[in-house]
Design a protein around this motif. Sequence first.
Motif, short mmCIF file in Angstrom:
data_model
loop_
_atom_site.label_atom_id
_atom_site.label_comp_id
_atom_site.label_asym_id
_atom_site.label_seq_id
_atom_site.Cartn_x
_atom_site.Cartn_y
_atom_site.Cartn_z
N GLU A 10 49.05 37.07 28.60
CA GLU A 10 47.98 37.17 29.58
C GLU A 10 48.04 35.98 30.53
O GLU A 10 48.38 34.88 30.12
CB GLU A 10 46.62 37.17 28.88
N PRO A 11 47.66 36.18 31.81
CA PRO A 11 47.64 35.05 32.73
C PRO A 11 46.51 34.08 32.36
O PRO A 11 45.56 34.46 31.66
CB PRO A 11 47.38 35.70 34.09
N CYS A 12 46.62 32.87 32.80
CA CYS A 12 45.55 31.89 32.58
C CYS A 12 44.27 32.41 33.24
O CYS A 12 44.31 32.84 34.40
CB CYS A 12 45.94 30.54 33.18
N ARG A 13 43.17 32.35 32.53
CA ARG A 13 41.92 32.91 33.06
C ARG A 13 41.50 32.25 34.36
O ARG A 13 41.01 32.91 35.27
CB ARG A 13 40.82 32.79 32.02
N HIS A 14 41.70 30.95 34.47
CA HIS A 14 41.28 30.24 35.67
C HIS A 14 42.18 30.54 36.87
O HIS A 14 41.84 30.19 38.00
CB HIS A 14 41.22 28.73 35.42
N GLU A 16 43.54 33.83 37.55
CA GLU A 16 43.57 35.25 37.93
C GLU A 16 43.15 35.48 39.38
O GLU A 16 43.82 36.19 40.11
CB GLU A 16 42.72 36.08 36.98
N ASN A 17 42.06 34.89 39.80
CA ASN A 17 41.57 35.08 41.17
C ASN A 17 42.56 34.53 42.19
O ASN A 17 42.86 35.18 43.19
CB ASN A 17 40.20 34.42 41.33
N LEU A 19 45.79 34.16 41.80
CA LEU A 19 46.98 35.01 41.78
C LEU A 19 46.73 36.35 42.49
O LEU A 19 47.60 36.85 43.19
CB LEU A 19 47.44 35.24 40.34
N GLN A 20 45.54 36.90 42.32
CA GLN A 20 45.21 38.17 42.99
C GLN A 20 45.22 37.99 44.50
O GLN A 20 45.75 38.83 45.23
CB GLN A 20 43.87 38.69 42.49
N CYS A 45 51.70 33.76 33.98
CA CYS A 45 51.13 33.87 35.34
C CYS A 45 52.19 34.32 36.33
O CYS A 45 51.90 35.09 37.25
CB CYS A 45 50.50 32.55 35.77
N PHE A 48 52.52 38.00 35.81
CA PHE A 48 51.32 38.65 36.34
C PHE A 48 51.41 38.76 37.85
O PHE A 48 51.16 39.83 38.43
CB PHE A 48 50.09 37.84 35.91
N LEU A 52 51.60 42.16 40.03
CA LEU A 52 50.60 42.44 41.06
C LEU A 52 51.24 42.74 42.40
O LEU A 52 50.86 43.70 43.08
CB LEU A 52 49.65 41.25 41.22
#
Length: 83
Positions: A10-14, A16-17, A19-20, A45, A48, A52
């Motif tokens: 999973e990507p690092c939670r902090h 995600e935004n 990276l999107q 990441c 991910f 994306l």
Amino acid sequence: MKLHDSRNTEPCRHMENFLQHEADGTASGLAKWYAVAHAARCAPCGSFLKTLRMNIGLLRAARSRDTDQDAIARLEHGEWRRP
């Protein structure tokens, strides 16, 4: 410096935004640099971000294709349903 547990996919939670926004082309400046730099050093990441970008590209390509208007009308009006 280890940024991420290598067993986690999973990507690092902090991130995600960030990276999107990088993937959809809306990131700029420091936010863009931060997303790209982090993804280059963090395998989950990076994966991910790559996924994306690929999915966004596929969606944009699908949107630009000619659509069968008859099929769209049938779907919108529920003519495909059986009683």
